[in-house]
Design an enzyme around this catalytic site. Structure first.
Site, PDB file in Angstrom:
ATOM      1  N   TYR A 163      17.444  36.170  32.710  1.00 30.05           N
ATOM      2  CA  TYR A 163      18.855  36.502  32.900  1.00 30.05           C
ATOM      3  C   TYR A 163      18.919  37.655  33.888  1.00 30.05           C
ATOM      4  CZ  TYR A 163      23.657  37.998  31.783  1.00 30.05           C
ATOM      5  OH  TYR A 163      24.989  38.351  31.855  1.00 30.05           O
ATOM      6  N   ASP A 193      13.227  41.986  38.698  1.00 27.82           N
ATOM      7  CA  ASP A 193      14.430  42.449  37.987  1.00 27.82           C
ATOM      8  C   ASP A 193      13.954  43.351  36.847  1.00 27.82           C
ATOM      9  OD1 ASP A 193      17.197  40.812  36.212  1.00 27.82           O
ATOM     10  OD2 ASP A 193      16.515  42.893  36.310  1.00 27.82           O
ATOM     11  N   LYS A 247      20.703  49.909  33.023  1.00 26.82           N
ATOM     12  CA  LYS A 247      20.432  50.437  31.688  1.00 26.82           C
ATOM     13  C   LYS A 247      19.905  51.885  31.689  1.00 26.82           C
ATOM     14  CE  LYS A 247      19.712  45.672  30.232  1.00 26.82           C
ATOM     15  NZ  LYS A 247      20.781  45.347  29.283  1.00 26.82           N
TER      16      LYS A 247
HETATM   17  P1  KE4 Z   1      24.450  44.049  33.319  1.00 20.12           P
HETATM   18  O1  KE4 Z   1      25.299  43.441  34.383  1.00 20.12           O
HETATM   19  O2  KE4 Z   1      24.787  43.486  31.943  1.00 20.12           O
HETATM   20  O3  KE4 Z   1      24.432  45.593  33.347  1.00 20.12           O
HETATM   21  O4  KE4 Z   1      22.917  43.665  33.603  1.00 20.12           O
HETATM   22  C1  KE4 Z   1      22.586  42.307  33.736  1.00 20.12           C
HETATM   23  C2  KE4 Z   1      21.106  42.128  33.467  1.00 20.12           C
HETATM   24  C3  KE4 Z   1      20.248  41.939  34.546  1.00 20.12           C
HETATM   25  N1  KE4 Z   1      18.916  41.780  34.359  1.00 20.12           N
HETATM   26  C4  KE4 Z   1      18.377  41.813  33.117  1.00 20.12           C
HETATM   27  C5  KE4 Z   1      16.900  41.642  32.962  1.00 20.12           C
HETATM   28  C6  KE4 Z   1      19.205  42.010  31.988  1.00 20.12           C
HETATM   29  O5  KE4 Z   1      18.653  42.023  30.746  1.00 20.12           O
HETATM   30  C7  KE4 Z   1      20.591  42.186  32.158  1.00 20.12           C
HETATM   31  C8  KE4 Z   1      21.544  42.380  30.987  1.00 20.12           C
HETATM   32  N2  KE4 Z   1      20.954  42.327  29.693  1.00 20.12           N
HETATM   33  C9  KE4 Z   1      21.824  41.856  28.633  1.00 20.12           C
HETATM   34  C10 KE4 Z   1      21.005  41.849  27.341  1.00 20.12           C
HETATM   35  N3  KE4 Z   1      20.141  40.747  27.252  1.00 20.12           N
HETATM   36  C11 KE4 Z   1      23.073  42.662  28.528  1.00 20.12           C
HETATM   37  C12 KE4 Z   1      23.864  42.466  27.249  1.00 20.12           C
HETATM   38  C13 KE4 Z   1      25.188  41.809  27.514  1.00 20.12           C
HETATM   39  O6  KE4 Z   1      25.243  40.821  28.296  1.00 20.12           O
HETATM   40  O7  KE4 Z   1      26.168  42.306  26.913  1.00 20.12           O
END
Ligand code: KE4
Length: 428
Positions: free
Chosen positions: A144, A239, A267
């Site tokens: 993701y 990533d 994060k």
């Molecule tokens: P954000 O756009 O949510 O800040 O980051 C996206 C993203 C990109 N790359 C990786 C490896 C990530 O894990 C994420 C976001 N992680 C999720 C949890 N699995 C965020 C939680 C959510 O979607 O509310």
């Protein structure tokens, strides 16, 4: 545990927010029940609207590596807010955090700050396409990279829960430029490259996958991707939104010794405020506007509050590199304890762990990719999740997520958690 107030608040929220949440994974759809509304948090603990205290193993999906409301971060934000919250103009603070990040992470000369991990990964792919003048990308099923159109193809995290890995709204025109590979399968990537000769701009990968549970790379996987990218004029994008500044000061590039061409952050780098970033050697980053032709922008990018929080977070980690081993030791202790009680209770499970990331899967086969991550028994996971919640422990409301260990956790918290796992798993 009572959740009367959370239930009331959820009913109110659903009237004015789609699904009552601002991010789908929070809605508990994978485990059932209604989401917990948090009133406040401190250190390793959440305090919900019903007065329950919960030991937090999610920590806002990674940022709270030092615990919630970490005083130096809070103070920095308060002091900075008094001087103005956003200017849309450059500030010295941005240079300070950029220089510190560049000093902590190998193989990057410059960094651009944005407001989320999605924005970081989306911008990194656009930059790779602009730099290589090629259109296609390879991503991995179950990984993701945020909710940008190019990535919602067999995406991990919440997208799996909703059974819509290929989200409506993503056009065929976009989807055709995203090729899907199997995680931990270098030969599969080689085949895709051969079939799309000279058309692939980048391979984007979570160097430690965290969105189908926690899946460390098999030996040779990252090295194989590096070699394929070097041999085929493809940029390798790590990533590290989850792993950056969490698994090591220099992230997985430091741990593995494998250099990506572009690395994405989120994060931890924001200390709990909205920050993402992407970084690379100058030759690549200088392709970005206003220097180069690849456009990327953001009103609140580099805003003073987020930069103040992120700077203190990175300074704390930079000054105390022993934290990463402390976190790994706590996670290993938790792993050993959970392993022991689940075995004693004749539960079928497997646990993946690396550094301060860990996940429990209710299946006997090793979890090494999207397919094997799907073999877990979700009914058992639901019992696990709700049973622990009743014991005052909050883990991810989905089997496709990772637990994030915070340094604020004590060994007493870990023992309490292990005892709770023992109690909960006796009646699986
Ligand atoms: P954000 O756009 O949510 O800040 O980051 C996206 C993203 C990109 N790359 C990786 C490896 C990530 O894990 C994420 C976001 N992680 C999720 C949890 N699995 C965020 C939680 C959510 O979607 O509310």
């Amino acid at each position: 545990m009572l959740y009367k107030r959370s239930s009331q608040l959820f009913a109110e929220a659903e009237k004015v927010i789609p699904g009552g949440v601002n991010s789908p994974v929070r809605a508990f759809k994978a485990v059932g029940g209604t989401p917990i509304f948090v009133q406040r948090a401190k250190g390793a603990y959440l305090y919900d609207e019903d007065g329950n205290r919960l030991i937090d193993y999610i920590n806002s999906w990674g940022p709270m590596i030092l615990g919630h409301a970490f005083d130096p971060v809070v103070q920095a934000v308060i002091e900075k807010a008094k001087l103005g919250t956003s200017f849309g103009m450059p500030t010295e603070l941005e240079t300070q955090i950029a220089a510190l990040a560049v000093s902590m992470v190998p193989n990057i000369d410059k960094i651009r700050f944005v407001n989320s991990g999605t924005e970081a990964c989306m911008s990194a792919v656009r930059l790779a396409r602009g730099f290589t003048k090629k259109d296609k990308i390879i991503k991995f099923a179950g990984c993701y990279h945020g909710h940008s159109d190019s990535f919602l193809i067999q995406a991990g995290s919440g997208a799996i829960t909703f059974g819509s890995p290929n989200s409506p709204g993503v056009t065929a025109g976009t989807a055709k430029d995203t090729l899907l590979a199997n995680y931990n399968d270098v030969e599969n990537v080689r085949t895709l490259i051969e079939a799309n000769k000279n058309e692939i701009a980048a391979i984007i990968v979570e160097p430690v996958a965290g969105n189908m549970g926690c899946i460390p790379p098999n030996k040779g996987f990252l090295e194989g991707l590096r070699q394929l990218c070097t041999d085929n004029d493809i940029l390798l994008i790590f990533d590290e939104v989850m792993t950056g500044f969490r698994l090591a000061k220099g992230g997985v590039q430091e741990l593995s010794g494998v250099n990506s061409d572009i690395v994405c952050f989120g994060k931890v780098i924001g200390g709990g405020l909205p920050v993402g970033a992407f970084a690379a050697r100058a030759e690549i980053m200088d392709y970005l506007a206003p220097l180069g032709p690849v456009y990327q922008a953001g009103t609140l990018s580099g805003n003073p509050l987020a930069m103040a929080a992120g700077l203190v977070m990175l300074q704390t980690l930079d000054k105390d590199p022993a934290i990463f081993q402390r976190l790994a030791d706590k996670t290993a202790y938790l792993h050993e304890g959970i392993d022991k009680v689940l075995k004693a209770n004749n539960v079928v499970f497997t646990i993946n762990r690396i550094g301060s990331m860990i996940s429990v899967h209710f299946d006997a086969t090793p979890v090494i990719d999207f397919k094997s991550a799907g073999n877990g028994d979700n009914e058992t996971f639901k019992k696990f999740f709700h049973g622990l919640l009743e014991e005052g422990i909050y883990i991810a409301p989905s089997a496709y997520e990772t637990w994030f260990i915070t340094d604020a956790l004590t060994y007493e918290d870990l023992d309490f958690t292990i005892q709770a796992v023992d109690k909960v798993s006796k009646n699986f």
